[in-house]
Write an enzyme that holds these catalytic residues in place. Structure first.
Site, PDB file in Angstrom:
ATOM      1  N   CYS A 192       5.969   3.258   7.228  1.00  0.00           N
ATOM      2  CA  CYS A 192       5.562   1.925   7.723  1.00  0.00           C
ATOM      3  C   CYS A 192       4.809   2.677   8.934  1.00  0.00           C
ATOM      4  O   CYS A 192       5.669   2.993   9.899  1.00  0.00           O
ATOM      5  CB  CYS A 192       6.081   0.719   7.600  1.00  0.00           C
ATOM      6  SG  CYS A 192       5.172  -0.629   8.013  1.00  0.00           S
ATOM      7  N   LYS A 231       9.407   7.131  -0.098  1.00  0.00           N
ATOM      8  CA  LYS A 231       8.083   7.378  -0.043  1.00  0.00           C
ATOM      9  C   LYS A 231       7.746   7.301   1.946  1.00  0.00           C
ATOM     10  O   LYS A 231       8.297   7.132   2.602  1.00  0.00           O
ATOM     11  CB  LYS A 231       7.767   5.937  -0.124  1.00  0.00           C
ATOM     12  CG  LYS A 231       6.027   6.180   0.027  1.00  0.00           C
ATOM     13  CD  LYS A 231       5.577   5.477  -0.767  1.00  0.00           C
ATOM     14  CE  LYS A 231       4.230   4.877  -0.200  1.00  0.00           C
ATOM     15  NZ  LYS A 231       3.474   4.535   1.049  1.00  0.00           N
ATOM     16  N   ASN A 292       0.106  10.862  -2.553  1.00  0.00           N
ATOM     17  CA  ASN A 292      -0.631   9.316  -2.615  1.00  0.00           C
ATOM     18  C   ASN A 292      -1.010   9.688  -0.862  1.00  0.00           C
ATOM     19  O   ASN A 292      -0.917  10.408  -0.351  1.00  0.00           O
ATOM     20  CB  ASN A 292       0.511   8.363  -2.310  1.00  0.00           C
ATOM     21  CG  ASN A 292      -0.292   7.119  -0.902  1.00  0.00           C
ATOM     22  OD1 ASN A 292       0.361   6.377  -0.021  1.00  0.00           O
ATOM     23  ND2 ASN A 292      -0.716   6.982  -2.173  1.00  0.00           N
ATOM     24  N   ASN A 294      -5.890   8.688  -0.753  1.00  0.00           N
ATOM     25  CA  ASN A 294      -7.276   9.088  -1.337  1.00  0.00           C
ATOM     26  C   ASN A 294      -7.220   9.304  -3.014  1.00  0.00           C
ATOM     27  O   ASN A 294      -8.073   9.802  -3.712  1.00  0.00           O
ATOM     28  CB  ASN A 294      -8.190  10.323  -1.336  1.00  0.00           C
ATOM     29  CG  ASN A 294      -8.019  10.140   0.748  1.00  0.00           C
ATOM     30  OD1 ASN A 294      -7.496  10.994   1.749  1.00  0.00           O
ATOM     31  ND2 ASN A 294      -9.256   9.606   0.874  1.00  0.00           N
ATOM     32  N   ALA A 316      -3.528   2.326  -3.633  1.00  0.00           N
ATOM     33  CA  ALA A 316      -3.107   1.088  -2.917  1.00  0.00           C
ATOM     34  C   ALA A 316      -4.267   0.481  -3.105  1.00  0.00           C
ATOM     35  O   ALA A 316      -5.313  -0.146  -3.594  1.00  0.00           O
ATOM     36  CB  ALA A 316      -2.020   1.769  -2.131  1.00  0.00           C
TER      37      ALA A 316
HETATM   38  C1  LIG Z   1      -1.835  -4.195   2.309  1.00  0.00           C
HETATM   39  C2  LIG Z   1      -1.559  -2.499   1.893  1.00  0.00           C
HETATM   40  C3  LIG Z   1       0.445  -3.013   2.269  1.00  0.00           C
HETATM   41  C4  LIG Z   1       0.490  -2.395   2.224  1.00  0.00           C
HETATM   42  N1  LIG Z   1       2.065  -1.879   1.957  1.00  0.00           N
HETATM   43  C5  LIG Z   1       3.031  -1.048   1.960  1.00  0.00           C
HETATM   44  C6  LIG Z   1       4.309  -0.992   1.586  1.00  0.00           C
HETATM   45  O1  LIG Z   1       4.611  -2.442   1.803  1.00  0.00           O
HETATM   46  N2  LIG Z   1       5.798   0.048   1.812  1.00  0.00           N
HETATM   47  C7  LIG Z   1       4.494   0.859   1.921  1.00  0.00           C
HETATM   48  O2  LIG Z   1       5.235   2.451   1.980  1.00  0.00           O
HETATM   49  N3  LIG Z   1       3.344   1.189   2.411  1.00  0.00           N
HETATM   50  C8  LIG Z   1       2.528   0.190   1.797  1.00  0.00           C
HETATM   51  N4  LIG Z   1       1.287   0.540   2.323  1.00  0.00           N
HETATM   52  C9  LIG Z   1       0.675   1.622   2.399  1.00  0.00           C
HETATM   53  C10 LIG Z   1       0.570   2.150   0.615  1.00  0.00           C
HETATM   54  O3  LIG Z   1       1.578   2.176  -0.681  1.00  0.00           O
HETATM   55  C11 LIG Z   1      -0.176   3.667   0.745  1.00  0.00           C
HETATM   56  O4  LIG Z   1       0.680   4.563   1.568  1.00  0.00           O
HETATM   57  C12 LIG Z   1      -1.778   3.713   2.090  1.00  0.00           C
HETATM   58  O5  LIG Z   1      -2.313   2.729   1.798  1.00  0.00           O
HETATM   59  C13 LIG Z   1      -2.360   4.778   1.353  1.00  0.00           C
HETATM   60  O6  LIG Z   1      -3.453   4.414  -0.703  1.00  0.00           O
HETATM   61  P1  LIG Z   1      -3.832   4.396   0.249  1.00  0.00           P
HETATM   62  O7  LIG Z   1      -4.880   5.858   0.125  1.00  0.00           O
HETATM   63  O8  LIG Z   1      -4.288   4.850  -1.761  1.00  0.00           O
HETATM   64  O9  LIG Z   1      -4.686   3.287   0.115  1.00  0.00           O
HETATM   65  C14 LIG Z   1       0.607  -0.550   2.030  1.00  0.00           C
HETATM   66  C15 LIG Z   1      -1.160  -0.395   2.395  1.00  0.00           C
HETATM   67  C16 LIG Z   1      -2.404  -1.888   2.059  1.00  0.00           C
HETATM   68  C17 LIG Z   1      -3.466  -1.411   2.374  1.00  0.00           C
END
Ligand SMILES: Cc1cc2nc3c(=O)[nH]c(=O)nc-3n(C[C@H](O)[C@H](O)[C@H](O)COP(=O)(O)O)c2cc1C
Length: 436
Positions: A192, A231, A292, A294, A316
Site C-alpha cells: 500500500c 503482496k 499483478n 496491467n 484489480a
Molecule cells: C479500489 C482499490 C483498492 C485497493 N486496495 C488494496 C488493498 O486493500 N490491498 C492491496 O494490497 N492492494 C490494494 N489495491 C491495489 C491492487 O490490489 C493492485 O495491486 C493494483 O490496483 C494494481 O493492479 P491493477 O493494475 O490490476 O489495477 C487496491 C486497488 C484499488 C483500485
C-alpha cells in the site's frame, strides 16, 4: 502435504456462513451506522487503497445479520511448520498451491471493493481465487464491530486469501489466528503506497524496514496453520527487488504476489507495470509467484503468464469495471481496432450490477461498498445520462429498490453498453492455452 488442522471452538460460526434466505428479503430501508464509534479507531486507519475514488458512506443494509468470528485458538499451539530447510518449505508451498487447484485468475485485494458479494460475482465469472480487502490487524484484534463489518465469508468463497496490514508481529498473529480457519492464505500487505500507510507505518513503507518485514513473515510462518503469503511492490532497482523477494521466501512466505510498480508509481493508469521485474523475481524464487499490474482482459492474462512465467495473475481496477473479465468479456475500450472480430457478449455492466445487488441482499455489506461498485460499474452509462448519476449522488441513503429502479431507468432511457467477446478470448481456447 497437508497443513495440520487447528482445533477451534467456534462461536456463532453460522453467521459467517449465512444461510440462503428462504424468503426474499424486503427492500431494505437503510440506517446509518458509524464505523468509527470504537474509540480505539483512528478513522484514517480504516482506509488504504490505490484509488481515491471512494465515498465514505457508513450505512449498512438493515437486514444485516449479526456475525462474529470465533475465539482465537491458543497461541501455544505447536507449529506444524517449524524450521524446515528452504527446499522443504518450497515443496510444502507447492503442495498447498496444488491442493488449491493452482488458481491462475485471481481477484486482487481492494479496500472497500473485494468484499464477499463482489468476490462471489467474480467467481461466477471465472475468478479462481480471491483476496479480501486489506484489514487493519490492530483494529481487527481490538474491535468486534470492525471484524463484523469488514470481514465476511461463506463456504463457497474459497480459495480465499485474507489480507492484513501490520507492523507488529504479535498483533498480526493475533489477527491472523481469528481468520485462519476460513482462508487458504493469510496475506501481508507490503504494497500500500498511500499517505495513510506512511502515517501508519505499514504497506509499502515497510520496504524501509526489512528486518521488521522479516519478523512479520516469520511470526506467521512459524505459528499459523495456514501458509503466509505476501503482496509486494517492486523497488526502483531490480537487484533490491530480488533480494527483498528472496528474504521473504527465506522468512517463510509460501506465495508471493508481485505488483510490478514501485511505491512512487501510484497511478496505475499512468505507469505500466514492469512485467520484466516480475519475471526476474519469479526466476529467482522457488515458491509460487503471482503477477499483478496491467491485466485488463484475457489476452493480457495470457501474455502476462507467458512473459513472466508466473503461476497466476491478479487483477484489480479492470475487474471493478468488468467483473466478467476472467470469463473472456471485455469493455468497449479493449476492442478498439478489432471491432470486426468482436461480438456483443449478450452481457452488460447493468446485468452484472443487478447480479451483484442480489448477492448483496444475500451477503450484506456496508452501503459505501455498494455505492462504490455502482459508480465503477456504471461509470460509462452515467456519462451518457449524467442526470441519473446526479440522482444517485443526491441519495444519502440507498436502498436496493432505488438501485434496481436506477438500472431500469437507464434501460428505459435507451442506454446499453455491451461487454464484448473477442474470438481470441474464446473461453475454451484460452482454457487450453492456460492449462498448458
Ligand atoms: C479500489 C482499490 C483498492 C485497493 N486496495 C488494496 C488493498 O486493500 N490491498 C492491496 O494490497 N492492494 C490494494 N489495491 C491495489 C491492487 O490490489 C493492485 O495491486 C493494483 O490496483 C494494481 O493492479 P491493477 O493494475 O490490476 O489495477 C487496491 C486497488 C484499488 C483500485
Amino acid at each position: 502435504m497437508n497443513f495440520k488442522p487447528i482445533t477451534m471452538i467456534p462461536l456463532r460460526v453460522t453467521s459467517l456462513y449465512p444461510p440462503l434466505p428462504t424468503v426474499k428479503p424486503t427492500m431494505a430501508q437503510t440506517r446509518t451506522r458509524t464505523l468509527h464509534s470504537d474509540p480505539s479507531q483512528d478513522s484514517d486507519d480504516l482506509l488504504c487503497s490505490d484509488s481515491n475514488n471512494h465515498d465514505n458512506q457508513q450505512e449498512q443494509p438493515e437486514h444485516e445479520e449479526p456475525s462474529s468470528l470465533p475465539e482465537t485458538a491458543s497461541s501455544s499451539l505447536p507449529s506444524p511448520r517449524g524450521y524446515l530447510s528452504g527446499e522443504a518449505r518450497a515443496e510444502r508451498a507447492w503442495a498447498h498451491w496444488t491442493k488449491l487447484g493452482r488458481p491462475k485468475l485471481i481477484v486482487a485485494p481492494m479496500v472497500d471493493n473485494s468484499e464477499l458479494p463482489f468476490r462471489m460475482l467474480c467467481r461466477r465469472y471465472g475468478a479462481e481465487a480471491a483476496y479480501t480487502p486489506m484489514l487493519h490487524s490492530r483494529i481487527f484484534t481490538e474491535s468486534e464491530k470492525y471484524r463484523n463489518e469488514e470481514f465476511a465469508t461463506c463456504k463457497e468463497d474459497r480459495p480465499l486469501f485474507v489480507q492484513f496490514c501490520a507492523n507488529d508481529p504479535e498483533i498480526l498473529l493475533n489477527a491472523a489466528r481469528r481468520v485462519e480457519p476460513y482462508c487458504d492464505y493469510v496475506d501481508i500487505n507490503l504494497g500500500c503506497p498511500q499517505r495513510i500507510a506512511r502515517r501508519g507505518n505499514y504497506g509499502a513503507f515497510l520496504m524501509d524496514n526489512l528486518p521488521l518485514v522479516k519478523s512479520l513473515v516469520e511470526k506467521l510462518a512459524l505459528n499459523l496453520n495456514v501458509p503466509v503469503s505476501c503482496k509486494i511492490r517492486v523497488f526502483p532497482n531490480l537487484q533490491d527487488t530480488i533480494k527483498y523477494a528472496k528474504m521473504l521466501e527465506d522468512a517463510g512466505c509460501s506465495l508471493l504476489a508481485v505488483h510490478g510498480r514501485t511505491r512512487d508509481e501510484k497511478d496505475g493508469k499512468k505507469f505500466r507495470a514492469d512485467w520484466n521485474a516480475i519475471k526476474a523475481v519469479k526466476n529467482a524464487l522457488r515458491i509460487p509467484v503471482l503477477a499483478n499490474g496491467n491485466v485488463r482482459h484475457m489476452e493480457d492474462v495470457q501474455k502476462c503468464l507467458e512473459e513472466t512465467g508466473c503461476e497466476g495473475v491478479l487483477s484489480a481496477e479492470s475487474l471493478l469495471e468488468n467483473p466478467a473479465l476472467f470469463a473472456g468479456f471485455r469493455t468497449a475500450e479493449w476492442i478498439v481496432g478489432s471491432e470486426e472480430i468482436s461480438k456483443d457478449g449478450n452481457l452488460d455492466q447493468a446485468d452484472l450490477l443487478v447480479e451483484y445487488l442480489k448477492l448483496c441482499e444475500k451477503y450484506p455489506v456496508p452501503w459505501r461498498m455498494i455505492r462504490s461498485h455502482v459508480h465503477k460499474l456504471l461509470g460509462e452509462w452515467f456519462r451518457i445520462q449524467p442526470g441519473v448519476r446526479g440522482d444517485l449522488n443526491a441519495q444519502n441513503r440507498l436502498t436496493f429498490e432505488f438501485l434496481y429502479n436506477l438500472v431500469d431507468r437507464l434501460r428505459e432511457l435507451g442506454v446499453r453498453i455491451p461487454l464484448y467477446k473477442k474470438d481470441a478470448d474464446d473461453a475454451e481456447i484460452l482454457a487450453d492455452d492456460l492449462a498448458s
